[in-house]
Scaffold this motif. Structure first.
Motif, PDB file in Angstrom:
ATOM      1  N   ASP A 101       3.207   3.939   9.658  1.00 16.95           N
ATOM      2  CA  ASP A 101       4.611   3.824   9.259  1.00 16.95           C
ATOM      3  C   ASP A 101       4.803   2.893   8.073  1.00 16.95           C
ATOM      4  OD1 ASP A 101       5.480   5.491  11.387  1.00 16.95           O
ATOM      5  OD2 ASP A 101       5.326   3.791  12.772  1.00 16.95           O
ATOM      6  N   ASN A 102       3.872   1.992   7.862  1.00 14.62           N
ATOM      7  CA  ASN A 102       4.008   1.027   6.767  1.00 14.62           C
ATOM      8  C   ASN A 102       2.649   0.849   6.081  1.00 14.62           C
ATOM      9  OD1 ASN A 102       5.088  -0.933   5.083  1.00 14.62           O
ATOM     10  ND2 ASN A 102       4.725  -2.585   6.544  1.00 14.62           N
ATOM     11  N   GLY A 144       0.296  -6.454   3.477  1.00  7.76           N
ATOM     12  CA  GLY A 144       1.386  -5.758   4.132  1.00  7.76           C
ATOM     13  C   GLY A 144       1.909  -6.584   5.291  1.00  7.76           C
ATOM     14  N   ARG A 145       2.862  -6.060   6.002  1.00 14.09           N
ATOM     15  CA  ARG A 145       3.446  -6.794   7.109  1.00 14.09           C
ATOM     16  C   ARG A 145       2.461  -6.918   8.250  1.00 14.09           C
ATOM     17  NH1 ARG A 145       9.048  -3.855   8.202  1.00 14.09           N
ATOM     18  NH2 ARG A 145       7.513  -2.575   9.257  1.00 14.09           N
ATOM     19  N   THR A 146       2.574  -7.988   8.970  1.00 11.28           N
ATOM     20  CA  THR A 146       1.740  -8.179  10.143  1.00 11.28           C
ATOM     21  C   THR A 146       2.207  -7.240  11.238  1.00 11.28           C
ATOM     22  OG1 THR A 146       1.515 -10.500   9.593  1.00 11.28           O
ATOM     23  CG2 THR A 146       0.999  -9.875  11.859  1.00 11.28           C
ATOM     24  N   PRO A 147       1.297  -6.547  11.923  1.00 11.95           N
ATOM     25  CA  PRO A 147       1.701  -5.698  13.028  1.00 11.95           C
ATOM     26  C   PRO A 147       2.472  -6.485  14.079  1.00 11.95           C
ATOM     27  CG  PRO A 147      -0.583  -5.295  12.446  1.00 11.95           C
ATOM     28  CD  PRO A 147      -0.138  -6.490  11.670  1.00 11.95           C
ATOM     29  N   ALA A 148       3.405  -5.818  14.712  1.00  6.94           N
ATOM     30  CA  ALA A 148       4.208  -6.496  15.723  1.00  6.94           C
ATOM     31  C   ALA A 148       3.346  -6.939  16.891  1.00  6.94           C
ATOM     32  CB  ALA A 148       5.314  -5.555  16.211  1.00  6.94           C
ATOM     33  N   LYS A 149       2.280  -6.196  17.178  1.00  7.18           N
ATOM     34  CA  LYS A 149       1.391  -6.552  18.254  1.00  7.18           C
ATOM     35  C   LYS A 149      -0.024  -6.679  17.689  1.00  7.18           C
ATOM     36  CE  LYS A 149       4.108  -4.148  21.783  1.00  7.18           C
ATOM     37  NZ  LYS A 149       4.077  -3.122  22.860  1.00  7.18           N
ATOM     38  N   GLY A 150      -0.856  -7.382  18.435  1.00  4.77           N
ATOM     39  CA  GLY A 150      -2.234  -7.543  17.993  1.00  4.77           C
ATOM     40  C   GLY A 150      -2.399  -8.835  17.210  1.00  4.77           C
ATOM     41  N   PRO A 151      -3.629  -9.207  16.852  1.00  2.37           N
ATOM     42  CA  PRO A 151      -3.891 -10.466  16.175  1.00  2.37           C
ATOM     43  C   PRO A 151      -3.304 -10.512  14.775  1.00  2.37           C
ATOM     44  CG  PRO A 151      -5.841  -9.081  16.203  1.00  2.37           C
ATOM     45  CD  PRO A 151      -4.837  -8.407  17.084  1.00  2.37           C
ATOM     46  N   ASP A 152      -2.939 -11.710  14.346  1.00  9.08           N
ATOM     47  CA  ASP A 152      -2.400 -11.910  13.005  1.00  9.08           C
ATOM     48  C   ASP A 152      -3.533 -11.714  12.000  1.00  9.08           C
ATOM     49  OD1 ASP A 152      -1.342 -12.779  10.628  1.00  9.08           O
ATOM     50  OD2 ASP A 152      -0.335 -14.511  11.503  1.00  9.08           O
ATOM     51  N   PRO A 153      -3.440 -10.744  11.093  1.00 11.24           N
ATOM     52  CA  PRO A 153      -4.520 -10.520  10.125  1.00 11.24           C
ATOM     53  C   PRO A 153      -4.744 -11.710   9.210  1.00 11.24           C
ATOM     54  CG  PRO A 153      -2.579  -9.243   9.544  1.00 11.24           C
ATOM     55  CD  PRO A 153      -2.341  -9.778  10.926  1.00 11.24           C
TER      56      PRO A 153
END
Length: 207
Positions: A101-102, A144-153
């Motif tokens: 989506d992003n 890009g944006r950090t996924p709402a779930k999962g580890p912070d890249p």
């Protein structure tokens, strides 16, 4: 850009732009550490330094490949589902789902799609596509944006940066990451702090 003896030469600013960096700090650091990392030699013209563009890009691709956490093994034409894509890139599968989506800049289109129950779609990409994406510049999941779930890249990036420069102060690493990937310094300081706590960064100098 200059042509010298029929070959293109570029300044540090031009190399930074081609590499996808927002500033010159990363390349200045690489030049300062050239005795240990094999950075190509420069030619001084007036007050500016220039590098053989083709030689530098070959070196930089290999340098980044050794440090980007990407798995370059296997057949380049093998088609991989999201879990396999995440494994190749060394990121969490939640990031791959988020890219649908992003998508980050340069994210490749799927070579085929598989319809699943409930109207969901699974996208397949080849190893070659993923390698080319990783080689093109600073990656997302990472970008890009950090996924709402999962580890912070950002934490994963901080872990890599700390491991690559174990004697460097955490505050300096946070500043370099902020310049390289964008975002606020305070955000990157938090990522570095978390990386020092959870990642393999023993021996890192304090901020």
């Amino acid at each position: 850009m200059k042509t010298i003896d029929g070959r293109p030469y570029a300044t540090r600013a031009e190399l930074s732009a081609r590499a996808g960096y927002k500033g010159e700090a990363t390349l200045r650091n690489l030049w300062a550490e050239r005795e240990s990392n094999g950075h190509p030699a420069a030619r001084r013209i007036g007050r500016a330094l220039y590098w053989d563009l083709e030689a530098w890009e070959r070196w930089f691709t290999e340098y980044r490949r050794k440090r980007n956490g990407v798995d370059y093994g296997g057949s380049p034409d093998e088609e991989l589902p999201p879990a396999g894509q995440a494994k190749v890139l060394g990121i969490d599968i939640s990031a791959i789902s988020h890219y649908r989506d992003n998508p980050p800049p340069g994210w490749p289109s799927a070579v085929r799609e598989e319809e699943l129950e409930g109207g969901r779609v699974r996208e397949w990409r080849t190893r070659r596509q993923l390698w080319e994406y990783a080689d093109a510049g600073p990656r997302a999941g990472v970008a890009g944006r950090t996924p709402a779930k999962g580890p912070d890249p950002r934490v994963a990036l901080a872990v890599e940066a700390l491991a690559a420069a174990p004697g460097r102060k955490a505050g300096e690493i946070a500043a370099a990451l902020a310049e390289q990937h964008g975002g606020g310094l305070s955000t990157w300081k938090r990522a570095v702090t978390e990386a020092r706590r959870d990642g393999p960064a023993a021996g890192v100098a304090p901020a």
